[in-house]
Design an enzyme around this catalytic site. Sequence first.
Site, PDB file in Angstrom:
ATOM      1  N   GLU A  83       4.638  -6.275   2.075  1.00  0.00           N
ATOM      2  CA  GLU A  83       4.302  -6.723   0.716  1.00  0.00           C
ATOM      3  C   GLU A  83       4.182  -5.553  -0.258  1.00  0.00           C
ATOM      4  O   GLU A  83       3.124  -5.319  -0.830  1.00  0.00           O
ATOM      5  CB  GLU A  83       2.969  -7.493   0.744  1.00  0.00           C
ATOM      6  CG  GLU A  83       2.975  -8.678   1.690  1.00  0.00           C
ATOM      7  CD  GLU A  83       1.593  -9.274   1.920  1.00  0.00           C
ATOM      8  OE1 GLU A  83       1.509 -10.388   2.444  1.00  0.00           O
ATOM      9  OE2 GLU A  83       0.585  -8.619   1.572  1.00  0.00           O
ATOM     10  N   PRO A  84       5.253  -4.801  -0.461  1.00  0.00           N
ATOM     11  CA  PRO A  84       5.152  -3.657  -1.365  1.00  0.00           C
ATOM     12  C   PRO A  84       5.041  -4.100  -2.826  1.00  0.00           C
ATOM     13  O   PRO A  84       5.723  -5.031  -3.253  1.00  0.00           O
ATOM     14  CB  PRO A  84       6.483  -2.923  -1.137  1.00  0.00           C
ATOM     15  CG  PRO A  84       7.437  -4.008  -0.785  1.00  0.00           C
ATOM     16  CD  PRO A  84       6.644  -5.010   0.019  1.00  0.00           C
ATOM     17  N   GLY A  85       4.169  -3.462  -3.562  1.00  0.00           N
ATOM     18  CA  GLY A  85       4.059  -3.731  -5.001  1.00  0.00           C
ATOM     19  C   GLY A  85       4.373  -2.449  -5.748  1.00  0.00           C
ATOM     20  O   GLY A  85       5.461  -2.253  -6.294  1.00  0.00           O
ATOM     21  N   TYR A 107       0.531  -2.216 -11.964  1.00  0.00           N
ATOM     22  CA  TYR A 107      -0.882  -2.324 -12.356  1.00  0.00           C
ATOM     23  C   TYR A 107      -1.127  -1.742 -13.741  1.00  0.00           C
ATOM     24  O   TYR A 107      -2.168  -1.162 -14.007  1.00  0.00           O
ATOM     25  CB  TYR A 107      -1.785  -1.662 -11.297  1.00  0.00           C
ATOM     26  CG  TYR A 107      -1.500  -2.187  -9.912  1.00  0.00           C
ATOM     27  CD1 TYR A 107      -1.848  -3.501  -9.589  1.00  0.00           C
ATOM     28  CD2 TYR A 107      -0.828  -1.430  -8.954  1.00  0.00           C
ATOM     29  CE1 TYR A 107      -1.552  -4.023  -8.337  1.00  0.00           C
ATOM     30  CE2 TYR A 107      -0.517  -1.951  -7.708  1.00  0.00           C
ATOM     31  CZ  TYR A 107      -0.884  -3.242  -7.411  1.00  0.00           C
ATOM     32  OH  TYR A 107      -0.579  -3.764  -6.185  1.00  0.00           O
ATOM     33  N   GLY A 109       0.786  -1.231   0.000  1.00  0.00           N
ATOM     34  CA  GLY A 109       0.000   0.000   0.000  1.00  0.00           C
ATOM     35  C   GLY A 109       0.813   1.274   0.000  1.00  0.00           C
ATOM     36  O   GLY A 109       0.248   2.362  -0.103  1.00  0.00           O
ATOM     37  N   CYS A 140     -13.145   1.197 -28.818  1.00  0.00           N
ATOM     38  CA  CYS A 140     -14.505   1.697 -29.017  1.00  0.00           C
ATOM     39  C   CYS A 140     -15.262   1.769 -27.694  1.00  0.00           C
ATOM     40  O   CYS A 140     -16.176   0.979 -27.433  1.00  0.00           O
ATOM     41  CB  CYS A 140     -15.236   0.820 -30.020  1.00  0.00           C
ATOM     42  SG  CYS A 140     -14.363   0.790 -31.581  1.00  0.00           S
ATOM     43  N   GLU A 141     -14.832   2.691 -26.850  1.00  0.00           N
ATOM     44  CA  GLU A 141     -15.457   2.961 -25.557  1.00  0.00           C
ATOM     45  C   GLU A 141     -15.207   4.428 -25.250  1.00  0.00           C
ATOM     46  O   GLU A 141     -14.081   4.907 -25.398  1.00  0.00           O
ATOM     47  CB  GLU A 141     -14.779   2.164 -24.423  1.00  0.00           C
ATOM     48  CG  GLU A 141     -14.900   0.658 -24.478  1.00  0.00           C
ATOM     49  CD  GLU A 141     -16.248   0.136 -24.023  1.00  0.00           C
ATOM     50  OE1 GLU A 141     -17.033   0.894 -23.415  1.00  0.00           O
ATOM     51  OE2 GLU A 141     -16.523  -1.041 -24.312  1.00  0.00           O
ATOM     52  N   ARG A 168      -5.618   2.011 -15.984  1.00  0.00           N
ATOM     53  CA  ARG A 168      -5.848   2.716 -14.721  1.00  0.00           C
ATOM     54  C   ARG A 168      -6.680   4.011 -14.861  1.00  0.00           C
ATOM     55  O   ARG A 168      -7.584   4.234 -14.064  1.00  0.00           O
ATOM     56  CB  ARG A 168      -4.527   2.991 -13.998  1.00  0.00           C
ATOM     57  CG  ARG A 168      -3.823   1.693 -13.570  1.00  0.00           C
ATOM     58  CD  ARG A 168      -2.609   1.937 -12.694  1.00  0.00           C
ATOM     59  NE  ARG A 168      -2.999   2.399 -11.382  1.00  0.00           N
ATOM     60  CZ  ARG A 168      -2.918   3.642 -10.960  1.00  0.00           C
ATOM     61  NH1 ARG A 168      -2.399   4.583 -11.732  1.00  0.00           N
ATOM     62  NH2 ARG A 168      -3.332   3.967  -9.765  1.00  0.00           N
ATOM     63  N   TYR A 176      -9.913   3.536 -12.684  1.00  0.00           N
ATOM     64  CA  TYR A 176      -9.940   4.242 -11.399  1.00  0.00           C
ATOM     65  C   TYR A 176      -9.990   5.761 -11.553  1.00  0.00           C
ATOM     66  O   TYR A 176      -9.950   6.472 -10.546  1.00  0.00           O
ATOM     67  CB  TYR A 176      -8.649   3.972 -10.606  1.00  0.00           C
ATOM     68  CG  TYR A 176      -8.228   2.558 -10.362  1.00  0.00           C
ATOM     69  CD1 TYR A 176      -8.959   1.727  -9.511  1.00  0.00           C
ATOM     70  CD2 TYR A 176      -7.046   2.066 -10.917  1.00  0.00           C
ATOM     71  CE1 TYR A 176      -8.517   0.437  -9.235  1.00  0.00           C
ATOM     72  CE2 TYR A 176      -6.604   0.781 -10.639  1.00  0.00           C
ATOM     73  CZ  TYR A 176      -7.342  -0.030  -9.806  1.00  0.00           C
ATOM     74  OH  TYR A 176      -6.900  -1.287  -9.531  1.00  0.00           O
TER      75      TYR A 176
HETATM   76  C1  LIG Z   1      -2.231  -5.701  -3.853  1.00  0.00           C
HETATM   77  C2  LIG Z   1      -1.663  -6.223  -2.621  1.00  0.00           C
HETATM   78  C3  LIG Z   1      -0.416  -5.788  -2.158  1.00  0.00           C
HETATM   79  C4  LIG Z   1       0.407  -4.726  -2.851  1.00  0.00           C
HETATM   80  O1  LIG Z   1      -0.188  -3.467  -2.788  1.00  0.00           O
HETATM   81  P1  LIG Z   1       0.629  -2.172  -3.279  1.00  0.00           P
HETATM   82  O2  LIG Z   1      -0.328  -1.069  -3.056  1.00  0.00           O
HETATM   83  O3  LIG Z   1       0.960  -2.371  -4.705  1.00  0.00           O
HETATM   84  O4  LIG Z   1       1.831  -2.062  -2.414  1.00  0.00           O
HETATM   85  C5  LIG Z   1       0.100  -6.378  -1.029  1.00  0.00           C
HETATM   86  N1  LIG Z   1      -0.592  -7.333  -0.354  1.00  0.00           N
HETATM   87  C6  LIG Z   1      -1.798  -7.772  -0.757  1.00  0.00           C
HETATM   88  C7  LIG Z   1      -2.482  -8.821   0.008  1.00  0.00           C
HETATM   89  C8  LIG Z   1      -2.383  -7.232  -1.893  1.00  0.00           C
HETATM   90  O5  LIG Z   1      -3.578  -7.655  -2.282  1.00  0.00           O
END
Ligand SMILES: *Cc1c(COP(=O)(O)O)cnc(C)c1O
Length: 422
Positions: free
Chosen positions: A281-283, A381, A245, A351-352, A320, A324
């Site tokens: 869990e950084p994404g 994403y 997050g 076509c949207e 995105r 969003y």
């Molecule tokens: C999507 C997700 C993340 C990563 O979120 P980011 O906002 O990209 O850091 C981590 N843990 C879980 C369980 C998720 O669903």
Amino acid sequence: MEENIEVIFNGFFRYKNGNFYAEEKRVEDIAKKYGTPCYLYSYHSLLSRIKKFKEAFKGVNTLICYSVKANSNISILKIIKEQELGVDVVSGGELQRALLVNFPPDKIVFAGVGKKDEEIELGVKKNIYCFNIENEDEIEIIERYARKYRRKVICNLRLNLDIDVDTHHYVKTSKKETKFGLDIHSASSILKKHRNNKYVEIKGFHLHLGSQLKDIHPYTKALDTVKIFCKENNFSPEIIDLGGGFGIPYSSYDRVKDIEDFGVAIKEKIKEIGAKLLILEPGRYIVGNTAILLCRVLYVKRRQDKNFVITDAGMNDLVRPAFYGSHHIIIPAKKSTGEKYIKADIVGPICETGDYLGKDIEVPAHIKRGDILIVGSAGAYCFSMASNYNSRPRPCEIMVNKNREFVIRKREDYKALWAGEL
Ligand SMILES: *Cc1c(COP(=O)(O)O)cnc(C)c1O
């Protein structure tokens, strides 16, 4: 209203003499050689994000598990593995990707609100580190396979603490009206019921709060709530998995707290709780600003009250904004000084009506067919959400390392569109 792109790209993507570069590669040359649309990643930018994140959480025992859903390209996963991170997976497919790249099973954590039996079986069989549980019935399924493969499986309970966060409502995951996690009453009864379970060991809690969080207090508030919950239930958690997050700037006007500040506040709370292991869990934080999307202007439509720039990238390539309403910077690959700008909506060929990359974007007044545009913050994403809608093959992905480039995913061809159809 000039964007300070340094804030977004940290110097890994920048203008040099009016030409836009990814590391030492001129992006127009990439567009010419590989075609458009094209995702372009910077290797050193990725390394630098991983390093910054690791440093922010030094001083407590952590397992950093990159969230595969943000970007699941196996070259990117391989680089992340080389930097000794683990992975957070949310499906059998993501787990297979992680195994393909040889992530050690004890650095794989499995989350998700709807895990299928066979996905759980694969995780247990491969002896992954832990499961994050969102449902009481899940424990019985895990127990079944734990017995079959003679293992004791570590589980954390994903809590839904009804915490509000300041982000788009589609990416809030910790409000009670969302589908995620267990309410504290269910969590409490599960803890009691499974205290002496021979096959499933509940070691702590999982708390992914949402995505693109710019401030620290949702995290500290959640950890305070967990602390009280543990006290009330007479439970000392060994593991706290705080999820991901951590936000990034999509524009230089975005105010996002530094990761060091998140680190300081979170580490203090973890010490208070006394957990032995902090899982993160950084994404988006890791990959979000390590890539751009290159696209080519197909047509410019000038109307009395509005201008449209139609590009060869659309919502199927980068969804995105359409999904969003997200803002991404869009800038030209070539810039000359003293140039006039006009406002235009940057739209795709789908076509949207919802198919747009940006609204009211400032573009050079003389923008024309053939020009290359750059969409910023395209690492998280973006490709991972790309689709074949309108039967459009997905773009190629290229990684630049100094003055060399590597194709990390070929552009799809038309045959790929109907492969598997009968
Ligand atoms: C999507 C997700 C993340 C990563 O979120 P980011 O906002 O990209 O850091 C981590 N843990 C879980 C369980 C998720 O669903």
